[in-house]
Design an enzyme around this catalytic site. Structure first.
Site, PDB file in Angstrom:
ATOM      1  CD1 TRP A   9      12.119  -5.560  -5.759  1.00 32.78           C
ATOM      2  CD2 TRP A   9      12.727  -3.811  -4.382  1.00 32.78           C
ATOM      3  NE1 TRP A   9      13.361  -5.352  -5.726  1.00 32.78           N
ATOM      4  CE2 TRP A   9      13.722  -4.263  -5.086  1.00 32.78           C
ATOM      5  CE3 TRP A   9      12.730  -2.646  -3.538  1.00 32.78           C
ATOM      6  CZ2 TRP A   9      14.949  -3.757  -4.876  1.00 32.78           C
ATOM      7  CZ3 TRP A   9      13.962  -1.884  -3.200  1.00 32.78           C
ATOM      8  CH2 TRP A   9      15.323  -2.613  -3.951  1.00 32.78           C
ATOM      9  CE  LYS A  10       3.979  -8.888  -7.463  1.00 34.31           C
ATOM     10  NZ  LYS A  10       3.333 -10.026  -7.572  1.00 34.31           N
ATOM     11  CG  HIS A  93       1.338  -6.411 -11.923  1.00 32.88           C
ATOM     12  ND1 HIS A  93       0.461  -7.133 -10.900  1.00 32.88           N
ATOM     13  CD2 HIS A  93       2.630  -7.083 -11.888  1.00 32.88           C
ATOM     14  CE1 HIS A  93       1.234  -8.142 -10.523  1.00 32.88           C
ATOM     15  NE2 HIS A  93       2.324  -8.222 -11.200  1.00 32.88           N
ATOM     16  CD  GLU A 165       3.982 -10.540 -14.537  1.00 33.05           C
ATOM     17  OE1 GLU A 165       5.122 -10.601 -13.968  1.00 33.05           O
ATOM     18  OE2 GLU A 165       3.250  -9.763 -13.861  1.00 33.05           O
TER      19      GLU A 165
END
Ligand code: PGA
Length: 256
Positions: A9-10, A93, A165
């Site tokens: 959801w950041k 991330h 990613e």
């Protein structure tokens, strides 16, 4: 191996909005064998959501952590403080690496802190647009894997999850575009080969590798059927309960 559907959801949703979203999601999803669903809300929402969650249906994930277990680190949250709240933590991330300047060394320490505290790290790796253009993808992926996992013992490697990613495919990055399944397959092969040659066949095949970057209900099925992909890490689409739920349904069908 299980299939993982993880929503990142950041920095979105208030505590109240997070709770309403979770309520909706819990009503819709049914536990499915072989499928691990998880959401990564903001730190402030972790505690209240941990009281609301049905762990048979889904698990909580931290978006980050400090590598130390306690101490004078104003504004930080130790992974040891999240024990009992989360089962997983997203580490390294690309927004942590490139917006907040996290180094490979910091990421290595955070991965080790997760293992020490019995929380599974989801180690994110991926090349930038420039690195891809200059043909450096394989080197970047191998370097990020090697350093991220450097302090993990052989016995603990199977507790780790890798998320591939590519930075150029993350929806919030300027000029981002969804990756083609062939490109993803190539990178997944690099990751799997590296894991095999470094840790051996048996360990390598037990480490889940997820894909993330502009995943939505229209490409989730294709991404999940790429050999070697064990799940999805979803940003933007996970903010919309209908889309996240659609992806869960697709995962159920595809991985049956
Ligand atoms: P996205 O984000 O699905 O919005 O591209 C993925 C991520 O950053 O983990």
């Amino acid at each position: 191996m299980r299939t993982y559907i993880v929503g990142n959801w950041k920095m979105n949703f208030t505590v109240g909005e997070s709770s309403i979203y979770l309520h909706k999601l819990l009503k819709r999803i049914k536990p499915a064998r072989g499928l691990q669903i998880a959401i990564a809300p903001s730190f402030i929402a972790l505690q209240p959501l941990s009281l609301q969650i049905d762990r048979k249906k889904l698990r909580l994930v931290a978006q980050n952590c400090n590598a130390k277990d306690f101490g004078a680190y104003t504004g930080e949250t130790a992974i040891s403080q999240l024990r009992g709240l989360v089962d997983y933590a997203i580490i390294g991330h690309s927004e942590r690496r490139y917006v907040f300047g996290e180094t490979d060394n910091m990421i290595k320490e955070k991965v080790a802190a997760c293992i020490r505290n019995n929380i599974a790290p989801i180690l994110c790796i991926g090349e930038t647009e420039n690195e891809r253009t200059f043909g450096e993808t394989a080197d970047v992926l191998k370097d990020q894997l090697t350093s991220g996992l450097a302090d993990v013992s052989r016995e603990d490697l199977e507790k780790c999850i890798i998320a591939y990613e590519p930075v150029w495919a993350i929806s919030s990055v300027k000029g981002a575009r969804p990756a083609a399944p062939d490109d993803i397959a190539m990178s997944i092969n690099i990751i799997r080969d590296h894991l095999r040659s470094t840790y051996g066949e048996k360990i390598a095949e037990n480490i889940p590798v997820l894909f993330g970057g502009s995943v939505n209900p229209s490409n989730a099925g294709a991404y999940l059927t790429i050999p070697g992909v064990n799940g999805l890490l979803i940003g933007g689409a996970s903010l919309i309960a209908d889309q996240f739920n659609d992806i869960i349904e697709i995962a159920k069908r595809v991985t049956k």
